[in-house]
Design an enzyme around this catalytic site. Structure first.
Site, mmCIF file in Angstrom:
data_model
loop_
_atom_site.group_PDB
_atom_site.id
_atom_site.type_symbol
_atom_site.label_atom_id
_atom_site.label_comp_id
_atom_site.label_asym_id
_atom_site.label_seq_id
_atom_site.Cartn_x
_atom_site.Cartn_y
_atom_site.Cartn_z
ATOM 1 N N GLY A 149 53.789 -84.450 -3.209
ATOM 2 C CA GLY A 149 52.722 -83.639 -2.651
ATOM 3 C C GLY A 149 52.000 -84.381 -1.539
ATOM 4 N N CYS A 150 51.179 -83.653 -0.780
ATOM 5 C CA CYS A 150 50.502 -84.261 0.367
ATOM 6 C C CYS A 150 49.456 -85.291 -0.068
ATOM 7 C CB CYS A 150 49.890 -83.183 1.247
ATOM 8 S SG CYS A 150 48.875 -81.963 0.370
#
Length: 346
Positions: A149-150
């Site tokens: 994920g970011c």
């Protein structure tokens, strides 16, 4: 040249994949798949792609994927790839999942945080976590990669060296994260409405964000023991960019210069990690549109804290760029292919 399919072809992650793969010398986008818009033209949604994307969006056909493409990028919401990837595991396809479906190794934890049944355990066991700089060797040997994920990308790249080198204690670790609105995806919500976002900073999903178990799992792996972080994300009024400011208690007496030297040594062979000199800290503009992660460090002698600032572009290093970096590694190509571009400034 390898043929590529992108599933979930109308989201921001897919559009960024198309942009970056356009100049990739070893990958060709053969299929762009959208269940909700198949038969239509992607350019009717994204006119900036006129003269670059001519073929209509396609409907998903599992068997045609197995025979017509070599690599599949899943730019889909949570809940999709966990159903599809098990159907492709017995083929020769390389699968790179940009959703959160395969990031958490525990099926029980997935159920708790995502609110649905996880992928089969066999699929989870076969998936490699694609934090490129940390798990490079495993990614090179993988056929299924779970793209981070970011927020976890920024947080983990910032914190892992401090834990592996015993610079900070395992507890407490505080992560203050801020992301642009594109991090919330293309589907509009009340929170991402212009009137709500403009001139506003919103903390959200406090104690309940789906990236928490992902961050904790891979920090625990780095530290060799259980870690539970305090993570607070914020939505800020800009389109793209993500920055985490993190705090950990120093284990010994180290100066800022010594910590910086340790980080530079840790990441010395990693092109996309840039460590700032003493007194310099990254901003989101410094990495805009690029696959770089810029890290700044400061030892606060007054509080005995290490302060780590880690900036990425949430759509590139935090999603599509890292996915391409992983595809490069999986195929034995230079990991900079398609990604060695200057950040956009201003």
């Amino acid at each position: 040249m390898k043929n590529v399919a992108i599933i979930g072809g109308t989201g921001y992650g897919a559009i960024e994949l198309i942009r970056l793969l356009h100049n990739h010398e070893y990958m060709h986008v053969k299929k762009i798949i959208s269940q909700s818009h198949h038969g239509g033209q992607l350019t009717s949604i994204y006119p900036h792609l006129i003269d670059f994307v001519d073929d209509p969006l396609e409907e998903l056909e599992i068997e045609s994927l197995k025979t017509e493409v070599d690599i599949v990028f899943f730019a889909t919401p949570a809940g999709v790839s966990k159903e599809l990837i098990p159907k492709l595991e017995n083929s020769s396809l390389q699968c790179i999942d940009l959703s959160g479906d395969l990031r958490i190794s525990s099926r029980e934890a997935y159920l708790s945080w995502y609110g649905g049944e996880a992928a089969p355990q066999e699929t989870l066991d076969n998936a490699v976590y694609g934090l490129s700089e940390i798990y490079r060797k495993q990614v090179k040997e993988a056929r299924i990669v779970s793209n981070p994920g970011c927020f976890p990308t920024s947080a983990l790249l910032g914190l892992i060296p401090a834990l592996k080198e015993d610079i900070i204690a395992a507890h407490p670790i505080i992560i203050d994260g801020k992301t642009g609105v594109s991090g919330a995806g293309k589907t509009p919500t009340a929170m991402t409405h212009f009137s709500e976002t403009n001139d506003n900073v919103q903390p959200y999903k406090i104690g309940a964000h789906k990236h928490i178990p992902e961050i904790d799992e891979y920090l625990s792996a780095a530290a060799g023991g259980a870690i539970s972080t305090t993570f607070t994300p914020h939505l800020i009024p800009m389109t793209r960019g993500l920055i985490c400011t993190m705090y950990g208690t120093l284990q010994g007496n180290m100066s800022t210069e010594e910590v910086i030297d340790s980080y530079k040594t840790f990441y010395q062979s990693n092109h996309f990690i840039r460590i700032r000199d003493n007194g310099k800290f990254p901003t989101t503009k410094d990495v805009y549109g690029s696959n770089f992660c810029d890290i700044g460090l400061h030892v606060d002698e007054r509080t005995n804290q290490l302060i780590i600032v880690s900036a990425i572009d949430n759509l590139v290093k935090g999603a599509s760029g890292q996915a391409i970096q992983n595809a490069n590694l999986m195929n034995g190509w230079d990991e900079q292919h398609g990604l060695n571009v200057l950040p956009i400034y201003p």
